[in-house]
Design a protein around this motif. Structure first.
Motif: not given
Length: 169
Positions: A156, A159-165
């Protein structure tokens, strides 16, 4: 010192404020906070010309900067990814599964310890005690701790890193 290495004016002003906190002749005391500023401003790592520049600003010998920068794991001596995953591998974290977490990250990102993904997004940096033993296993990402990790939590976070979040500051 290279002429191309210089703090932005607002950062240089901050450096002078940090140095002013200490008595005359004790400017070396400003080294850690100035290195943090330098790492942030000059690409997330400290190469030799940057460390030489810091030494010049503090009127100390370059070796004094190198000694400190290479001792502390919070300073990067080579380019790193946007997200540096510092996974604790000390006793309590190991007992609670940090090696499984490290293995999962290595496999998922196809990198080894100290390496950066081809896209420049992630660097894996196993770390010694990060001081969250009661919440093991854990990893530090920027200035934030992610504790009680599981494989699912790691996925998780990635994935949040990849989404820039994911905030780092």
């Amino acid at each position: 010192m290279s002429e191309t290495i210089a703090f932005k004016p607002e950062s240089l002003e901050q450096v002078h404020k940090i140095i002013a906190r200490y008595p005359e002749g004790r400017q070396k005391s400003a080294l850690l906070p100035v290195l943090h500023l330098a790492q942030k401003e000059f690409g997330g790592w400290l190469d030799v010309p940057v460390m030489d520049y810091v030494a010049e600003l503090l009127s100390i010998k370059p070796i004094e900067v190198y000694e400190v920068a290479t001792f502390y794991t919070m300073f990067n001596m080579k380019p790193v990814g946007k997200y540096v995953l510092e996974v604790c591998r000390t006793g309590p974290c190991m007992v609670r599964g940090s090696e499984k977490i490290l293995d999962h990250i290595r496999t998922k990102l196809n990198i080894k310890d100290g390496q950066t993904t081809e896209d420049g997004m992630f660097t894996l940096k196993p770390a010694e005690c990060l001081g969250a033993c009661g919440y093991a296993p854990m990893l530090q990402l920027g200035k934030f701790y992610h504790e009680n990790l599981t494989i699912e939590k790691v996925d998780e976070i990635l994935e949040l890193c990849r989404e820039g979040q994911v905030a780092l500051d």
